[in-house]
Design a protein around this motif. Sequence first.
Motif, PDB file in Angstrom:
ATOM      1  N   GLY A  45      43.877  83.164  41.484  1.00  0.00           N
ATOM      2  CA  GLY A  45      42.994  84.175  40.918  1.00  0.00           C
ATOM      3  C   GLY A  45      41.713  83.563  40.395  1.00  0.00           C
ATOM      4  O   GLY A  45      41.516  82.345  40.423  1.00  0.00           O
ATOM      5  N   GLY A  46      40.834  84.412  39.898  1.00  0.00           N
ATOM      6  CA  GLY A  46      39.540  83.925  39.441  1.00  0.00           C
ATOM      7  C   GLY A  46      39.642  82.920  38.319  1.00  0.00           C
ATOM      8  O   GLY A  46      39.050  81.827  38.388  1.00  0.00           O
ATOM      9  N   THR A  47      40.395  83.245  37.269  1.00  0.00           N
ATOM     10  CA  THR A  47      40.572  82.292  36.174  1.00  0.00           C
ATOM     11  C   THR A  47      41.385  81.097  36.625  1.00  0.00           C
ATOM     12  O   THR A  47      41.077  79.949  36.279  1.00  0.00           O
ATOM     13  N   GLY A  48      42.416  81.339  37.414  1.00  0.00           N
ATOM     14  CA  GLY A  48      43.275  80.251  37.873  1.00  0.00           C
ATOM     15  C   GLY A  48      42.536  79.199  38.675  1.00  0.00           C
ATOM     16  O   GLY A  48      42.732  77.996  38.477  1.00  0.00           O
ATOM     17  N   GLN A  49      41.661  79.642  39.583  1.00  0.00           N
ATOM     18  CA  GLN A  49      40.919  78.681  40.395  1.00  0.00           C
ATOM     19  C   GLN A  49      40.014  77.806  39.529  1.00  0.00           C
ATOM     20  O   GLN A  49      39.907  76.592  39.758  1.00  0.00           O
ATOM     21  N   ILE A  50      39.378  78.412  38.540  1.00  0.00           N
ATOM     22  CA  ILE A  50      38.505  77.624  37.662  1.00  0.00           C
ATOM     23  C   ILE A  50      39.337  76.672  36.807  1.00  0.00           C
ATOM     24  O   ILE A  50      38.970  75.504  36.614  1.00  0.00           O
ATOM     25  N   LEU A  51      40.474  77.149  36.299  1.00  0.00           N
ATOM     26  CA  LEU A  51      41.365  76.287  35.513  1.00  0.00           C
ATOM     27  C   LEU A  51      41.793  75.059  36.307  1.00  0.00           C
ATOM     28  O   LEU A  51      41.768  73.929  35.797  1.00  0.00           O
ATOM     29  N   VAL A  52      42.214  75.280  37.549  1.00  0.00           N
ATOM     30  CA  VAL A  52      42.677  74.166  38.380  1.00  0.00           C
ATOM     31  C   VAL A  52      41.551  73.156  38.591  1.00  0.00           C
ATOM     32  O   VAL A  52      41.733  71.945  38.406  1.00  0.00           O
ATOM     33  N   GLN A  53      40.371  73.634  38.969  1.00  0.00           N
ATOM     34  CA  GLN A  53      39.261  72.724  39.257  1.00  0.00           C
ATOM     35  C   GLN A  53      38.815  71.968  38.013  1.00  0.00           C
ATOM     36  O   GLN A  53      38.553  70.756  38.058  1.00  0.00           O
TER      37      GLN A  53
ATOM     38  N   TYR B 136      49.922  77.157  31.444  1.00  0.00           N
ATOM     39  CA  TYR B 136      48.893  78.170  31.243  1.00  0.00           C
ATOM     40  C   TYR B 136      49.322  79.412  32.028  1.00  0.00           C
ATOM     41  O   TYR B 136      49.324  79.411  33.265  1.00  0.00           O
ATOM     42  N   ASP B 137      49.692  80.469  31.306  1.00  0.00           N
ATOM     43  CA  ASP B 137      50.313  81.627  31.934  1.00  0.00           C
ATOM     44  C   ASP B 137      49.539  82.903  31.638  1.00  0.00           C
ATOM     45  O   ASP B 137      49.568  83.408  30.516  1.00  0.00           O
ATOM     46  N   GLY B 138      48.861  83.421  32.656  1.00  0.00           N
ATOM     47  CA  GLY B 138      48.182  84.697  32.530  1.00  0.00           C
ATOM     48  C   GLY B 138      48.971  85.838  33.145  1.00  0.00           C
ATOM     49  O   GLY B 138      48.485  86.965  33.188  1.00  0.00           O
ATOM     50  N   VAL B 139      50.193  85.551  33.621  1.00  0.00           N
ATOM     51  CA  VAL B 139      51.009  86.571  34.288  1.00  0.00           C
ATOM     52  C   VAL B 139      51.807  87.379  33.279  1.00  0.00           C
ATOM     53  O   VAL B 139      51.890  88.595  33.346  1.00  0.00           O
ATOM     54  N   GLY B 140      52.443  86.698  32.328  1.00  0.00           N
ATOM     55  CA  GLY B 140      53.132  87.405  31.257  1.00  0.00           C
ATOM     56  C   GLY B 140      54.619  87.556  31.451  1.00  0.00           C
ATOM     57  O   GLY B 140      55.342  86.580  31.673  1.00  0.00           O
ATOM     58  N   GLN B 141      55.084  88.774  31.398  1.00  0.00           N
ATOM     59  CA  GLN B 141      56.509  89.083  31.321  1.00  0.00           C
ATOM     60  C   GLN B 141      57.335  88.403  32.405  1.00  0.00           C
ATOM     61  O   GLN B 141      58.401  87.846  32.134  1.00  0.00           O
ATOM     62  N   ALA B 142      56.861  88.407  33.648  1.00  0.00           N
ATOM     63  CA  ALA B 142      57.664  87.907  34.767  1.00  0.00           C
ATOM     64  C   ALA B 142      57.844  86.394  34.744  1.00  0.00           C
ATOM     65  O   ALA B 142      58.819  85.880  35.299  1.00  0.00           O
ATOM     66  N   THR B 143      56.938  85.685  34.136  1.00  0.00           N
ATOM     67  CA  THR B 143      56.973  84.216  34.205  1.00  0.00           C
ATOM     68  C   THR B 143      57.218  83.540  32.867  1.00  0.00           C
ATOM     69  O   THR B 143      57.453  82.327  32.822  1.00  0.00           O
ATOM     70  N   PHE B 144      57.197  84.285  31.767  1.00  0.00           N
ATOM     71  CA  PHE B 144      57.222  83.655  30.448  1.00  0.00           C
ATOM     72  C   PHE B 144      58.474  82.815  30.218  1.00  0.00           C
ATOM     73  O   PHE B 144      58.386  81.607  29.955  1.00  0.00           O
TER      74      PHE B 144
ATOM     75  N   SER C  27      50.287  81.441  26.559  1.00  0.00           N
ATOM     76  CA  SER C  27      50.413  82.756  27.184  1.00  0.00           C
ATOM     77  C   SER C  27      49.129  83.528  26.917  1.00  0.00           C
ATOM     78  O   SER C  27      48.917  84.044  25.818  1.00  0.00           O
ATOM     79  N   PHE C  28      48.257  83.608  27.930  1.00  0.00           N
ATOM     80  CA  PHE C  28      46.927  84.181  27.686  1.00  0.00           C
ATOM     81  C   PHE C  28      46.667  85.470  28.451  1.00  0.00           C
ATOM     82  O   PHE C  28      45.540  85.974  28.461  1.00  0.00           O
TER      83      PHE C  28
ATOM     84  N   PRO D 202      53.526  92.956  29.116  1.00  0.00           N
ATOM     85  CA  PRO D 202      53.465  92.176  27.878  1.00  0.00           C
ATOM     86  C   PRO D 202      54.721  91.358  27.641  1.00  0.00           C
ATOM     87  O   PRO D 202      55.807  91.701  28.103  1.00  0.00           O
ATOM     88  N   VAL D 203      54.550  90.270  26.902  1.00  0.00           N
ATOM     89  CA  VAL D 203      55.635  89.344  26.605  1.00  0.00           C
ATOM     90  C   VAL D 203      56.221  89.668  25.237  1.00  0.00           C
ATOM     91  O   VAL D 203      55.489  89.966  24.283  1.00  0.00           O
TER      92      VAL D 203
END
Length: 323
Positions: free
Chosen positions: A149-157, A212-220, A235-236, A242-243
């Motif tokens: 995703g948009g935030t994820g790609q920037i986080l990785v780089q 770094y988790d922007g997904v929430g409930q499914a991955t927390f 968890s951002f 929601p978590v």
Amino acid sequence: MSRAFVVREYGGPEQLKLENVEVGAPGPGQLKLRNKAIGLNFVDVYQRTGLYKTPLPFTAGNEGAGEVIAVGPDVTGFQVGDRVAYQGPVGAYADERLLPADKAVHLPEGISYEVAAAALLKGATAFYLLHWTHELKAGETILVHAAAGGTGQILVQWAKAIGARVIGTAGSDEKCEIVRQCGADLAINYKTGDFVAGVKEFTGGKGVDVVYDGVGQATFEPSLDCLRPRGLMVSFGNASGPVSMPRLGILADKGSLYVTRPTGAGYFRTAEDIRTAADALFNMIELGRIKVAIDQTRPLAEAVAAQQALEARATTGSTLLLP
């Protein structure tokens, strides 16, 4: 008059109503902008549904870039014709808007309106996550969910530029290839593979320093099993819902873990805060260390369909709405 998508009741995408509104002249401390590009973000969805309570009615959208067309009283540092970007205050899904001047940042000559609108909110988020929530260090290992995703790609780089080892998850093989192209050391398709097992194998059973988790409930909860003892769960976001913590003691059971739930509103409390983040982001883009992927563009009038695609996890990188 300006077109604007107004939310008068919380709910589904159908609550985004395209209206003609009178913007008016800027008041004290305000700028009047003509938007050139508007960013799409999950926070827009959270506000529309009422997960993040925003006083009704409001014009949707939190990120954009445009030209200053009027300057209000008591404003210094800006003039008509300036190129600016912003993130944070609602009101972006519109041709024109009023904006508090302390929320605006000047655009360097080498940053286009489109790149700024695609990157500022997501990149500022990545900045505070990697520098303020936890000061990431070279050699540390992190897990980034929704890394395509948009935030994820920037986080990785950005994390790779710091010198970290990065594991990214995504929901398809095609998205995993995007994650690898961003520099991730390992990309895991969480729909076909066990990301906890993949993390354990990659780290030799030690676990990662930070998730770094922007997904929430499914991955927390599974993400807690990816952390080393005394590791940090960040968890951002709530893309999957929601978590809620089942019980605080789970953190003790899994190795005296830390958990934080940061938001941009909590970190960007002053004009200096957001300008610090923006300067760092724009510098990384101009140096070529962060490439901003604008994978979807739509006319502003298609904001409803754009939010539907975002909620369906049918996008990669950033989506722009163009007035």
